[in-house]
Structure formats: structure tokens, C-alpha cells
Scaffold this motif. Sequence first.
Motif, PDB file in Angstrom:
ATOM      1  N   ALA A  58      -4.733   9.935  -2.508  1.00 57.78           N
ATOM      2  CA  ALA A  58      -3.228  10.107  -3.043  1.00 57.78           C
ATOM      3  C   ALA A  58      -2.285  10.513  -1.871  1.00 57.78           C
ATOM      4  O   ALA A  58      -1.303   9.863  -1.815  1.00 57.78           O
ATOM      5  N   PHE A  59      -2.872  11.250  -0.978  1.00 58.96           N
ATOM      6  CA  PHE A  59      -1.807  11.682   0.127  1.00 58.96           C
ATOM      7  C   PHE A  59      -1.586  10.038   1.155  1.00 58.96           C
ATOM      8  O   PHE A  59      -0.514  10.348   1.620  1.00 58.96           O
ATOM      9  N   GLY A  96     -17.273   4.444   9.758  1.00 57.26           N
ATOM     10  CA  GLY A  96     -16.435   5.850   9.346  1.00 57.26           C
ATOM     11  C   GLY A  96     -14.854   5.461   9.434  1.00 57.26           C
ATOM     12  O   GLY A  96     -14.344   5.910   8.729  1.00 57.26           O
ATOM     13  N   MET A  97     -14.516   4.844  10.471  1.00 56.89           N
ATOM     14  CA  MET A  97     -13.106   4.677  10.733  1.00 56.89           C
ATOM     15  C   MET A  97     -12.365   3.698   9.651  1.00 56.89           C
ATOM     16  O   MET A  97     -11.365   3.881   9.059  1.00 56.89           O
ATOM     17  N   SER A  98     -13.296   2.590   9.388  1.00 55.25           N
ATOM     18  CA  SER A  98     -12.923   1.780   8.289  1.00 55.25           C
ATOM     19  C   SER A  98     -12.677   2.437   6.682  1.00 55.25           C
ATOM     20  O   SER A  98     -11.940   1.975   5.911  1.00 55.25           O
ATOM     21  N   ASP A  99     -13.853   3.115   6.627  1.00 53.64           N
ATOM     22  CA  ASP A  99     -13.869   3.995   5.429  1.00 53.64           C
ATOM     23  C   ASP A  99     -12.781   4.875   5.076  1.00 53.64           C
ATOM     24  O   ASP A  99     -12.292   4.942   3.992  1.00 53.64           O
ATOM     25  N   ALA A 121     -13.850   6.277  -1.833  1.00 55.21           N
ATOM     26  CA  ALA A 121     -13.145   5.370  -3.134  1.00 55.21           C
ATOM     27  C   ALA A 121     -13.889   4.598  -3.439  1.00 55.21           C
ATOM     28  O   ALA A 121     -13.843   4.312  -4.537  1.00 55.21           O
ATOM     29  N   ASN A 122     -14.748   3.848  -2.869  1.00 60.07           N
ATOM     30  CA  ASN A 122     -15.761   3.071  -3.428  1.00 60.07           C
ATOM     31  C   ASN A 122     -16.798   3.559  -4.068  1.00 60.07           C
ATOM     32  O   ASN A 122     -17.799   2.539  -4.573  1.00 60.07           O
ATOM     33  N   GLY A 123     -17.105   4.801  -4.099  1.00 58.98           N
ATOM     34  CA  GLY A 123     -18.055   5.355  -4.606  1.00 58.98           C
ATOM     35  C   GLY A 123     -19.253   5.863  -3.962  1.00 58.98           C
ATOM     36  O   GLY A 123     -20.281   6.227  -4.369  1.00 58.98           O
ATOM     37  N   ASP A 132      -6.521   3.323  -0.785  1.00 57.56           N
ATOM     38  CA  ASP A 132      -7.221   2.890  -2.037  1.00 57.56           C
ATOM     39  C   ASP A 132      -6.049   3.011  -3.201  1.00 57.56           C
ATOM     40  O   ASP A 132      -5.678   3.883  -3.643  1.00 57.56           O
ATOM     41  N   PHE A 133      -5.391   1.852  -3.630  1.00 61.42           N
ATOM     42  CA  PHE A 133      -4.433   1.861  -4.737  1.00 61.42           C
ATOM     43  C   PHE A 133      -4.772   1.794  -5.974  1.00 61.42           C
ATOM     44  O   PHE A 133      -4.002   1.899  -6.872  1.00 61.42           O
ATOM     45  N   SER A 134      -6.332   2.194  -6.273  1.00 61.19           N
ATOM     46  CA  SER A 134      -6.443   2.464  -7.747  1.00 61.19           C
ATOM     47  C   SER A 134      -6.116   3.704  -8.043  1.00 61.19           C
ATOM     48  O   SER A 134      -6.112   4.011  -9.365  1.00 61.19           O
ATOM     49  N   VAL A 135      -5.451   4.335  -7.199  1.00 60.21           N
ATOM     50  CA  VAL A 135      -4.733   5.947  -7.859  1.00 60.21           C
ATOM     51  C   VAL A 135      -3.732   5.476  -8.629  1.00 60.21           C
ATOM     52  O   VAL A 135      -3.272   6.491  -9.289  1.00 60.21           O
ATOM     53  N   LEU A 136      -3.269   4.364  -8.333  1.00 59.14           N
ATOM     54  CA  LEU A 136      -1.991   4.053  -9.006  1.00 59.14           C
ATOM     55  C   LEU A 136      -2.127   3.680 -10.429  1.00 59.14           C
ATOM     56  O   LEU A 136      -1.326   3.519 -11.322  1.00 59.14           O
TER      57      LEU A 136
END
Length: 597
Positions: free
Chosen positions: A534-535, A390-393, A10-12, A400-404
Amino acid sequence: MTHPPSNKRANGDEDDDSSSLPPPPDGGWGWWVVFGSFMIHIVADGVTYSFGLFIDEFIKYFGTGSGETAWIASILVGVTLCSGPITSSLVNKYGCRPVTIAGAILSSFCLGISIYAPSVAVLYLTIGLGTGFGFGLIYLPAIVSVTCYFERLRSLATGIAVCGSGLGTFIYAPLIRYLIATLEWKMALLIVAISVLGCVFFGALFRPLEKINSPARQAEDGVAAELKPLNDIQNSNEPSNWRHSVCNGDIPKEGEWGNGNGLLAPPTKANSCSAHDILNRQQSNDFKPMGHVNRFLRSETERMTMSHPALLNPPPRTPAPRHRGPMDRPDVFYRGSLVNIPFTKSASKLPGSNNDLGKNIPMIIAEPPTPVREAQPVVAVESAENRCCGMSDTMKEMLDFSVLKNPVFILFTVSNFCTSVGFNIPYVYIKPQANSMGIEDTKASMLLAVIGIANTVGRIILGYLSDKPWVNRLQVYNWCLTICGISTMASVLCYDFTTLVLYTCVWGFTIGAYVGLTSVILVDLLGLEMLTNAFGVLLLFQGIASLLGPPIAGWLYDGLHSYNPGFLVSGVAIAASGVMLFAIPMLQRSQLASRRP
């Protein structure tokens, strides 16, 4: 051979080593994985959906109110759903098998020690938090493991696995009633705990996929290793015009390569291209065979390495790419067949996201070129920091609430929240509702079994229809929720066992859309690439909403001495969740019109 698109954070950031994820075999040991997932759904969902039978016993034993006691079931379901992002991170780091085994042991232990609970508050901790988190560790790997093993047959495999949910309700509802009637609730709960421990064996079937080092794969790895120096130069600021030729499917002639470095003047904005352009050229009919491109790239590599000798002597040890696990698959939560998803759907871009379509294209290798010169072997060292990263990513991506920022997803999230508020009320209170009508315990408990069978049939039929290209899946989903809500409101008019059976059949069948079609609707609305994000956000809202439903219905019963108001709340919430989604096509058209110049 075509590599599947790699998942992006999500951070690119994007992983370069997309081939480190083994391809789904679509069979073989995967059918044992389906069996394990099927059995886990029988146990975990069977216990969860039938747990309302214990609520009456807790009320009698501890002398508490219905609303207060209902928090046990609510916390159980809510924690199971809210633990999704945490479980995903653990699965990505340790794999499905150990996480499932740990969850089975935890949930079984917490159920077992609950027989010594001196109060309902202690049951909030043991059953609600402990067993809920354990079920969360069990449930998610049971889905992920199946999707990792299947691609073309995924719809069939996941359909078989999740059918265990309805079958589990059909089995556990009469079993728990019988155990309570003959052995009392404490011994019944202990036997249920022992049955949950059996998920250790089923989780052991989730054998991780191993990377296949076939000759073709080794050849592709050789190609990737050989072209990496060229890619490094391409990604640098040095001017290069060969990309323009590759994008247009043309191979530059020998005389067009200019100076000894094989470099031309910097490409202009008009003739520069992105990976998106390459994708469009691949999908057109006039695109040249990739074998010509490989030969061109091989010649260009030779020229580049002559001008950059340092590329032939890389350092002997380099950091390994970040650890990649099952959750790095962008389609890990998708339950349908991937053959029905156009490639363009997997690369949709949300407002405010950093996703780039050009970074997600497949690379087609026609023939492996010969190495330019033998380089020193490079030893990749994977550190513990990479695995923890990898776990934190994974956690960051799922939360990642940017999907909102997407209005369509906001509407779908509100709808799911309303559905989750009403979802658990019939499971918890259908038996007490039947008892209030004078129906005996044996028949009243059978209503849960009827829901289980109807739910199984509904998931099969709705899942089959959702895979048909001529079916509008969103409309099916909307109508099912609307009918489900209306039938729940109408259930207050039921007056005997037959009418209650009719209601439970309709409710069980239609609510199957909520569980079975959520992931495919998300892909239809947002694209495959955004499914994990999203899920994860959706699970969080579902978990919060699940905490509210049964206690609200319980408090209404404590105050009004009737279960009808609780069923009305459930029906209104579910019906509203379906009706509001009919506005999505209009909202999409409005968004499209606003983007037009």
C-alpha cells in the motif's frame, strides 16, 4: 522463543528462511543510526522545503514565468516520491548504507552543476530529475534503517529522526536567504550542494544488522533442520493424522499410530486443520505446552526417517533461499511502536489477494530435541539470480495494484492525492505572498522557519497521541487535514506579518499529521502485512500529485497577478482530502454488512 511473522510477496510466494532477518536490537548502535537519520532529514527536507527561495531568483535570472519555473520544485519533490519503489529494490539488494551514500553523491553533484545551467529546462534535468532521484535514494533508507534497528522503541526512534525535517526547514530557510542576499544564488546553491554531500558521512552510520548466532538461535536452527524432513512429508500428498493431534494440543498415544510408518488413514475435512487453527489453540488457555509437541514431533521424525532413508542423505549442495533484505520486513514502513499492533492486524486479507493467514503464524520452540542421525553437511549456495530475484520481487510488491481492489484504500489514495496537490504550494509561495504584502525579505523568509518549528511540534504531539490506545488515529488525521485546508483558504485574508505567522503556525502543526500518521493509518485500515504494498502505491500517487500543485499556483499567478488563487486551490484540495475520509467508517460498515450471509 517466538519468531516474527515472515513477510509474503504479493504474488503469494513466501520465504521459508524467516530467521535470516536479524531481530531489531532496540538500542546500541541503533541510536547512531537515529542520529544519522535525524541529520539526513535536516539536510534533505531542509533543502527541499526551503527550495522555494530559489524560485524567485530563477524567475529574475532566466526571465521565465512563475508557472514554468515552479516545475523545478515540483519535479524535485515528485521524483523523490516516485522513486520509492526503485529505491526500495536497491536497498533490498545492496543495503541502506551504499544506497544513501550514492544518493548523497548524486544529489550533491546535480545541485553543483546546476550553477552552469543555461536555461530553466536544464534545471528540470539537473535539479528536478537528478537531485530528486538522489534525495529519493537518501530519504527512504533514512527511515528503513531506523525501523530495522527498533521495534519496541520504534515510535520514539522514528519520532526523533523525522523531527529533523522541521528543524531543517528552520535552519535552511534563513541560511539560504542570507547566502542569496550576500553571495547571489549560484554561490548559495553551490554551498547547499556541499552541505548535501555531508549526507555521505551520515549514511555511513547505517551499519547493516548482522545475524546473531547465539546458542538459542543455533538450537532453533537445529530444530528447524531436524523437522524439515517431517515438514516435507507433511506438505506432500501422503495421509497423516498427527497434525490433527497437534492442532488440538493432544499427543497421540503409542498404540494410536497404526502401522509401522506412523501413518493413519487420510484425515477427513472435519479433523484436518490449518496453521490458523494452531494459532487459535496457542492463544487459548487450554493449549498444551509446546514441549510435549516437540517430543511428539521428534518421535514422529524418527519413524518417518526409518520409512524414508533418503531423507538422511540429502544432496551435498542445495540452492540457498532467496536473498532477504531490509525491505522483506512487513513492518519496514511502520513508524509506530509494534507493541500496539495486535497480531491479527498483521494478517489481514484484501479482496483478490493471495495472502494466507495460516502461513504467518509464529513457531514456539520450548526445547531443542537431539538429532536423529548425523547427516552430510549441506552447503547453501546463493546465486546472483536469487539476489536479483529479491530486487524484482520488492518492486513487484510495492507496485502491486491489486491493493486498489479495496474501496477503503481507493478512498485513502484519492485523499492522499488531493493532499499532495496542495502540500507544496505554501512552501513555494509563502515568501512571494508575503513580499506582495510589502513584507521585507528577511521577515518573509522567516515564515518558512516558523512552518518548520510548528511542523516539528506537531509531529511530536501527534505522534505521541497516535500511540495512545484510546485515541482514534483516523479521526485525528481527518480533523488535522480539514483544519489545515480551511486555514490555508483563510490565509488569503491575512494582511500583515503577524497574521501570516498565525497561519503558518496552524498550517505547519496540522500538516504534520499527513507526514507522520500516514503509515499508522494504513496499518489500521489494511493491516501490517499490506503496508509495504500500500505504501509503495501511495508513494507513486503522491509523486504524481506533487508535480501539479506549484505549477498550477504559478500559472494562476501569471494570469491573475495574485497568489491568493493558488492558496485557495491548496486549501480546497487539503480540506477535501480530510473531509472525504470521514466516510471510511461508514464504508467499512457497508463492506462488513455485504459479507454477512
